[in-house]
Write a protein that holds these residues in place. Structure first.
Motif, short mmCIF file in Angstrom:
data_model
loop_
_atom_site.label_atom_id
_atom_site.label_comp_id
_atom_site.label_asym_id
_atom_site.label_seq_id
_atom_site.Cartn_x
_atom_site.Cartn_y
_atom_site.Cartn_z
N GLY A 147 42.61 41.71 31.46
CA GLY A 147 43.71 42.63 31.75
C GLY A 147 44.27 43.13 30.42
N HIS A 148 44.88 44.32 30.42
CA HIS A 148 45.29 44.85 29.11
C HIS A 148 46.65 44.31 28.67
CE1 HIS A 148 48.22 48.10 30.18
NE2 HIS A 148 47.55 48.17 31.30
N LEU A 149 46.68 43.99 27.39
CA LEU A 149 47.86 43.42 26.75
C LEU A 149 48.74 44.52 26.15
CD1 LEU A 149 49.43 40.98 25.50
CD2 LEU A 149 47.76 40.98 23.66
N GLY A 183 44.23 48.47 23.45
CA GLY A 183 43.87 49.89 23.46
C GLY A 183 43.68 50.54 24.81
N GLU A 184 44.11 49.88 25.89
CA GLU A 184 43.94 50.50 27.21
C GLU A 184 44.71 51.81 27.30
OE1 GLU A 184 44.69 51.13 31.66
OE2 GLU A 184 46.11 51.02 30.01
N GLU A 185 45.96 51.76 26.86
CA GLU A 185 46.83 52.94 26.99
C GLU A 185 46.39 54.07 26.06
OE1 GLU A 185 48.68 52.99 29.39
OE2 GLU A 185 49.55 51.02 29.81
N CYS A 186 45.64 53.74 25.01
CA CYS A 186 45.18 54.78 24.07
C CYS A 186 43.88 55.42 24.54
CB CYS A 186 44.93 54.20 22.69
SG CYS A 186 46.20 53.15 22.07
N LEU A 192 55.73 45.36 34.11
CA LEU A 192 54.76 45.38 35.20
C LEU A 192 53.40 45.85 34.66
CD1 LEU A 192 54.06 45.14 38.19
CD2 LEU A 192 54.95 47.45 38.54
N ASP A 193 53.45 46.86 33.79
CA ASP A 193 52.23 47.43 33.22
C ASP A 193 52.14 47.05 31.74
OD1 ASP A 193 50.01 48.92 32.63
OD2 ASP A 193 51.03 50.84 32.67
N ASN A 194 51.56 45.95 31.31
CA ASN A 194 50.86 45.01 32.13
C ASN A 194 51.13 43.57 31.66
OD1 ASN A 194 48.98 44.02 34.03
ND2 ASN A 194 47.36 44.12 32.55
N ALA A 195 52.42 43.34 31.22
CA ALA A 195 52.76 41.95 30.88
C ALA A 195 52.54 41.08 32.12
CB ALA A 195 54.21 41.86 30.41
N LEU A 221 43.00 42.55 35.93
CA LEU A 221 44.35 42.53 36.48
C LEU A 221 45.20 43.58 35.80
CD1 LEU A 221 43.23 39.44 36.73
CD2 LEU A 221 45.61 38.92 37.24
N ASP A 222 45.67 44.53 36.58
CA ASP A 222 46.57 45.53 36.02
C ASP A 222 47.69 45.78 37.01
OD1 ASP A 222 47.70 47.43 34.41
OD2 ASP A 222 45.91 48.68 34.23
N MET A 223 48.91 45.48 36.58
CA MET A 223 50.11 45.61 37.43
C MET A 223 50.05 44.66 38.62
SD MET A 223 50.52 49.75 36.96
CE MET A 223 52.17 49.92 37.63
ZN LIG Z 1 48.12 49.35 32.94
#
Ligand SMILES: [Zn+2]
Length: 491
Positions: free
Chosen positions: A301-303, A352-355, A318-321, A380-382
């Protein structure tokens, strides 16, 4: 004692002991299962969402601090480093830091100005250049020039030295093979480059979202605005924004120049870091079976998050702690339990998910375990606000998914919906797609039926919108079902 009796006794005691061993194992698994607590998971999420990590922008020093914090947890629990003795898998990750919320001012006519407010009306561009630009405006719809598709949003307008008003998306949105032709034009980066190619001086993007998934172009200043801002600017030009948007969707190319007296001013203050590096955090629980341990199950899952704008942090709770906290809880469970899985388990906290899905793309290119030895991946995302679970891909891989159903039916009792993996012909939008496209059976796991409002890419995405009970259940489900998959000799 005759031979028959002796054989019977031996058989009986063997069965008895293996029965006791089984029961013991089962008890220990349940003990671990019950050690997973909402309280601890919420504390993980609070740590990761706290101001010190400044929204975990991938590549930033604060992101790397958050990555270190997670790696320290892995070490503390006995999760092994998975990359040649290291918990980190580094990759290039350019980014821009947004130093100030900037300014957006609109002047419908001489001697009249409207100051828009952050974050309700506008957000500064995550990859904007620094400076101030004041200009007339030109609406260019999707900002796409696709000669082979007989389509050009710029065909009837001249944007040289002007600020363009742009929308996200493409004229074609249906998810079938036709969409593939439009996919290259769906990327924000393409639209930015095309704008610069046409000589635009700046841009307002009608999609108010903090979005690091864009590109820094020399001197190109932009901001994101709400629909309401667009409605007002259009109305002053005698146009109806909603109608224009509809004709855009109908491929009518409604591009037009606004009135020359309508001017907009964008001010941005950023710093671009072209050579930055980011990382995935990778931890391993080695399998116990001499053969099956060569196979791996990936839980990821993205950090990273959206960072900050001026002093305003986007906590990304939530996104994505949320997803990361569930993964940490499952990792701790596997690491601290006496019962170890037969197959190995790789935990990967993606950067780097958001980038632009950098971390998952990098892993797919440089996997730490052979793809053909990867039994499955779950992303796992959100996973943190709501009352029920959703497993996209669950119906494509019923054998793997049966372990999720068994665990849920027996111990968790949440509504769990599932779907087949949807072949996406558009641009990849989640880390899961990079694993699936690499040839790994992949599940996308999230919670739905939200209890609290969902603030997506917004400063209000704080831990108070998390539902700790479902996070606990998600981590418990993850633990039991992945253990089931890991021990399934019939896969
Ligand atoms: Zn996300």
């Amino acid at each position: 004692m005759n031979i028959k009796k002796a054989t019977f006794l031996l058989l009986f005691s063997t069965l008895l002991f293996s029965g006791i061993a089984q029961e013991n194992k089962h008890d220990k698994i349940l003990e671990t299962f019950h050690s997973i607590s909402s309280n601890e998971i919420l504390r993980f999420a609070e740590e990761l969402s706290s101001d010190k990590y400044k929204g975990r922008l991938s590549g930033s020093p604060e992101y790397l601090d958050a990555a270190k914090w997670c790696a320290n947890k892995f070490e503390e629990w006995g999760v092994q480093p998975a990359n040649n003795g290291s918990y980190f898998q580094y990759f290039p990750n350019e980014y821009s830091e947004v130093f100030s919320i900037g300014k957006l001012t609109y002047s419908p006519q001489k001697n009249k100005t409207i100051n828009y407010s952050f974050p309700d009306d506008y957000l500064p561009g995550s990859n904007s250049a620094s400076g101030t630009v004041t200009c007339e405006m030109v609406y260019v719809g999707y900002g796409i020039s696709a000669p082979e598709l007989n389509y050009d949003d710029y065909q009837n307008v001249n944007v040289e030295g002007k600020i363009i008003i742009l929308e996200s998306g493409t004229p074609y949105t249906k998810n079938d093979t036709t969409l593939q032709k439009w996919t290259p034009y769906a990327y924000h980066r393409y639209k930015f480059r095309n704008a610069v190619k046409h000589g635009a001086a700046g841009m307002i993007y009608v999609s108010k979202i903090a979005n690091p998934n864009t590109v820094n172009l020399d001197g190109f200043i932009y901001a994101h605005v709400s629909n309401e801002v667009a409605v007002q600017i259009f109305a002053d030009a005698g146009k109806d924004f909603k109608e224009t948007r509809q004709s855009l969707k109908n491929m009518e190319i409604p591009s037009f120049a606004l009135n020359p007296q309508q001017k907009i001013t964008i001010t941005a203050k950023t710093k671009y870091f072209p050579d930055a590096k980011s990382c995935n955090v990778v931890g391993l629980i080695e399998g116990t079976d001499p053969v099956l341990k060569d196979e791996v199950i990936i839980i990821g899952g993205h950090l990273d998050g959206q960072g900050k704008m001026g002093e305003t942090v986007f906590p990304g709770a939530l996104d994505n702690a949320s997803g990361v906290s569930d993964i940490l809880a499952a990792a701790k469970a596997f690491a601290t339990s006496e019962i170890k899985p037969k197959r190995s388990i790789l935990f990967i906290l993606l950067g780097g998910e958001e980038c632009g899905l950098y971390g998952s793309k990098f892993y797919a290119e440089y996997p730490l375990f052979p793809i053909e030895k990867t039994a499955m991946m779950i992303n796992l995302d959100m996973v943190g606000n709501g009352t029920s679970f959703y497993v996209s891909g669950g119906k494509s891989y019923p054998k793997l998914f049966s372990h999720f159903n068994t665990a849920n039916d027996k111990y968790i009792h949440r509504t769990m919906d599932a779907s087949k993996t949807r072949k996406n012909y558009g641009r990849p939008r989640s880390d899961a797609s990079n694993f699936e496209n690499a040839g790994i059976k992949t599940f996308s796991f999230y919670t739905h039926n939200s209890v609290y409002p969902v603030y997506y890419h917004h400063p209000m995405d704080k831990t108070n919108v998390l539902t700790p009970e479902i996070m606990e259940d998600a981590a418990k489900l993850l633990y039991l079902s992945i253990l089931g998959v890991a021990d399934d000799e019939g896969l």
